[in-house]
Structures are given as C-alpha cells and as structure tokens.
Scaffold this active site. Structure first.
Site, short mmCIF file in Angstrom:
data_model
loop_
_atom_site.label_atom_id
_atom_site.label_comp_id
_atom_site.label_asym_id
_atom_site.label_seq_id
_atom_site.Cartn_x
_atom_site.Cartn_y
_atom_site.Cartn_z
N HIS A 122 0.87 -1.18 0.00
CA HIS A 122 0.00 0.00 0.00
C HIS A 122 0.91 1.23 0.00
CE1 HIS A 122 -2.80 2.92 1.85
NE2 HIS A 122 -3.79 2.10 1.52
N ASP A 200 3.13 -4.56 8.22
CA ASP A 200 1.91 -3.77 8.06
C ASP A 200 0.74 -4.73 8.22
OD1 ASP A 200 -0.30 -2.45 7.19
OD2 ASP A 200 0.55 -1.78 5.28
N GLN A 203 -4.43 -5.25 7.14
CA GLN A 203 -5.44 -6.17 6.62
C GLN A 203 -5.50 -7.49 7.37
OE1 GLN A 203 -7.71 -5.42 4.45
NE2 GLN A 203 -6.88 -3.45 3.80
N LYS A 226 -10.38 -0.63 10.50
CA LYS A 226 -10.52 -1.84 9.67
C LYS A 226 -10.84 -3.06 10.53
CE LYS A 226 -7.20 -0.25 6.22
NZ LYS A 226 -7.94 0.14 5.02
N CYS A 364 -4.75 2.38 -3.61
CA CYS A 364 -3.49 2.92 -3.04
C CYS A 364 -2.33 1.96 -3.29
CB CYS A 364 -3.62 3.22 -1.55
SG CYS A 364 -4.77 4.52 -1.20
N1 PLP Z 1 -1.69 -0.73 4.76
C1 PLP Z 1 -2.63 -1.47 4.14
C2 PLP Z 1 -2.28 -2.87 3.70
C3 PLP Z 1 -3.90 -0.96 3.94
O1 PLP Z 1 -4.83 -1.71 3.33
C4 PLP Z 1 -4.18 0.36 4.37
C5 PLP Z 1 -5.50 0.96 4.11
O2 PLP Z 1 -6.20 0.58 3.20
C6 PLP Z 1 -3.17 1.08 5.02
C7 PLP Z 1 -1.93 0.51 5.19
C8 PLP Z 1 -3.40 2.47 5.52
O3 PLP Z 1 -4.37 2.46 6.52
P1 PLP Z 1 -4.95 3.84 7.10
O4 PLP Z 1 -5.43 4.62 5.91
O5 PLP Z 1 -6.05 3.41 7.99
O6 PLP Z 1 -3.84 4.52 7.82
#
Ligand code: PLP
Length: 406
Positions: A122, A200, A203, A226, A364
C-alpha cells in the site's frame, strides 16, 4: 461451525440500512469495516459520562478517563500477547509507518543502505520510506511477485543476505491481492541477517488472532477502523528496547520528562510517541472492538470468510470475461478482478444501484497496478457479517451487469 451470522449481523446497525433503496450489501471491508453497537456505545458512553483530558487531572473524572485509556492499552496488548508499554496509540497504520520510518532512518540507517519493500505494498508502506529516506540517499528495493501474486521468496532471500539491507517492511496481507505473506518464516530469515522487520498488519488484524510475541517482528502496525473500531485510532507495536531507542516523532505536551529553553528530555515509550491530547475515545472504542472480536472462535470466522471468497472465486473462474488478480494459495477474503472491455467504475455503479458496495480504483497500490498491467481493479472484500446469500447475489449481479455493459 458454531457462529451464527444472522445473530452477528444484529450487532451492526448499519447492516439493516439501505443503499440506493436496496438492502445494503457491504463488500468493502478492506477499506473500512462496519462498527458493532458495543463500539458505538463505548464512544457514546465516553463522551456522555467520562470525557476529560488524560494525564494531568487529579479530579475523579480525569482519573477515570486516564484509567480507561490505559485499560484500553492493556486490552490491546493482551490480545497480541505483548506488554502495554510496547503499544503506542497513533491515528492509524499510516501514521505508525511514518513514525517507524522516521525513527529507523534516523537511527539505524547509514547513507546508501537499503530498505526492502514488496511490489504489493500500500502507498502507506512506500511513500514514508521514500520521503524520509531521501535525506540519507537510502535505496528502496521492491521485491517482486510470482505469477499467482505470492511473494518471490528467492528474490527476497537474495536481498536479505546483502549487507546493505537493514530493514524489511511488508504487508501481512495484501489489500489488493489478498495474498497472505508467510511473515513468521520471513521474519526468522531476516533476523539471521540482522535485518529489522516492520509488518503492516492493516489487513490481517480483522481476520485472525496474531501473537506478536511468537511472530517476533520488530514493529507491527494496524488501523482501528478496519477491525470494527473507530476511525482516527490505530496502533504501533514495537519491541520495548527498539521503541526506547527511537527518537520522538512529534514534540509537544505529555511526551516530555523535563523542558527548558535550552533542551528537553523525553518520557520513555510509549508516552514519548504520544505528543498532545490523544484520541482517548478512539482508544476505548478500539479496545471494545478487540473485545468484540475476542468472543468468537477465530478459526470459525476464517472458515466463514474463506467460504464466501470461494463461492465468488469459483463462480468468477467460469466467467470468461473476468480476470482474477491474486491467486496465491494462502489468500484472505479479498477478491480483486477486471472484466474485459468494462471499466471497473461502470461495474461498481451498476452494483451500487443494486445495493452492493464494492471498491474500484488502484486501492493505493499504483506500483502493483503497473505490475498487473491495469489502471484499476474492482475489489470485493468480506467480513464476518457477510452471508452466503450476499456472495451469491453479488455473483448474480456481476453476471447481469456484464451482460448490460459487455
Ligand atoms: N496498509 C494497508 C495494507 C492498507 O490496506 C491500508 C489501508 O487501506 C493502510 C496501510 C493504511 O491504513 P490507514 O489509511 O487506515 O492509515
């Protein structure tokens, strides 16, 4: 299976609302999940009866807000089998990744060192490293993927043993492909070469129980929204000795030990990273979401979500116009796909008119889209409250939409 999806759905008030006049079928859980009543109640209770700033007050209300805030930290630490002083409250996964990138680049990286990412990251796990790595001329290496969307472990191994590699930062589960990375094995391998690992978990936290002590990663991040919790709250886990060696990320109140106009000394972690008034209600709401999740047998939830994925996956395999992106054997309930000669937005609009919410776009993950050779995909992502009927209706509506658009 001992979970009752009909009963679970009653916990989520939004699921009985309508979308364009049709019953809402919410299949955009990878973007943000819906909130159970207990989380909504926890937020409402805090603002109705407990609201006060934390850390400074000596009156009853302030003390109770402080206790609730620290209890929330403990609930989250217990869920992940770590200690409360290893849990930093942040705004979300994005802020946590910025915090870690800022700290690690300043402390452990020398000019020309390299950071390994993967092609499935992401933007939140790409851009902070790029912005902050520039000052030290840090090289960013994106590890490639196999045809099925799994990580190319051979390429990863070839870079892990390179002495310039200092950090590996990768997603536990890809938000676009659903690929589940074998992070435990990867962490073990990275540690043999003294490479620090950032996971990270944005998910993965909603889909399973993660024992961070066993996983043994150095840092782990996720977002509350999430995982059935509120927006604007998230967590950075860091091993205590590593957190203690990171410099502060932001300066301000509540993160200091002693301040003068000449110099400032800082509190130990996690306070050092929580400058200013924190999102107290968010932390309490997130703890309530984790408690909600904790009541279920996680294997049952996984099985249920995988079943929904399978229903859609099997049906899509039989539709010649559809290409599924991401067929890794280890895969979470995220289904990205393209339909020949149909723009994903047009497909999503027709689904929307039938009450179905999916996401379309680059999710993203623009570098990943380039690897896949597409501008955008359509993505359906499932959560514990989705039903087989919804999955079947989704497939039926996709078929109908393709016959209209095709
Ligand atoms: N990392 C992953 C794999 C994501 O799917 C997302 C959000 O879709 C993020 C990071 C960023 O999360 P946030 O926008 O809640 O900070």
């Amino acid at each position: 299976m001992s979970i009752d999806i009909k009963e679970i759905r009653k916990d989520f008030p939004i699921l009985s609302t309508q979308n364009r006049g049709k019953p809402l079928i919410y299949l955009d859980n990878a973007a943000s999940s819906q909130k159970p009543q207990c989380v909504i109640d926890a937020l409402s209770k805090y603002y109705s009866f407990q609201n006060s700033n934390v850390h400074r007050g000596i009156y009853d209300l302030a003390e109770s807000a402080e206790n609730e805030y620290q209890n929330a930290r403990k609930t989250i630490a217990d869920w992940f089998n770590v200690t409360p002083d290893e849990i930093v409250f942040v705004r979300g996964a994005t802020e946590a990744l910025n915090l870690v990138a800022h700290g690690l680049i300043q402390t452990i990286l020398q000019p020309n060192d390299q950071i390994l990412l993967t092609q499935m990251e992401h933007h939140a796990n790409i851009v902070p490293w790029q912005i902050l790595g520039k000052s030290k001329n840090i090289k960013i290496i994106p590890i490639g993927l196999n045809e099925d969307g799994s990580l190319d472990r051979e390429e990863l191994s070839s870079y892990l043993c390179d002495e310039n590699t200092k950090i590996l930062s990768l997603c536990h589960i890809s938000n676009s492909l659903g690929t589940i990375n074998p992070v435990k094995e990867i962490i073990e391998e990275a540690h043999k070469f003294n490479v620090k690992v950032v996971i990270d978990g944005a998910q993965s936290v909603p889909h399973g129980k993660i024992n961070l002590k066993e996983l043994n990663c150095d840092f782990f991040v996720f977002s509350g929204h999430k995982v059935f919790g509120p927006m604007g709250i998230g967590v950075l886990f860091g091993k205590k000795d590593l957190l203690d060696n990171l410099p502060p990320y932001q300066g301000g109140g509540d993160m200091i030990d002693e301040v003068s106009f000449d110099q400032t000394t800082f509190s130990p972690a996690p306070q050092r990273f929580e400058a200013g008034t924190p999102n107290v209600a968010g932390a309490i709401g997130l703890a309530s979401a984790i408690k909600y999740l904790a009541q279920f047998n996680i294997n049952d939830l996984e099985q249920h979500e995988n079943n929904l994925l399978q229903i859609c996956h099997d049906a899509f395999e039989k539709i010649p116009e559809i290409t599924i992106h991401g067929k890794s054997p280890e895969k979470a309930a995220v289904l990205s796909f393209s339909a020949k000669n149909v723009h994903p937005h047009d497909l999503a609009s027709l689904l929307d008119s039938e009450g179905i919410a999916i996401r379309t776009g680059h999710h993203c993950c623009q570098p990943l889209m380039r690897v896949l050779g597409v501008q955008a995909t359509a993505r359906a992502s499932f959560a514990l409250y989705n039903t087989e009927e919804e999955a079947e209706f989704f497939v039926k509506t996709i078929k109908k939409s393709l016959s209209i658009l095709g």
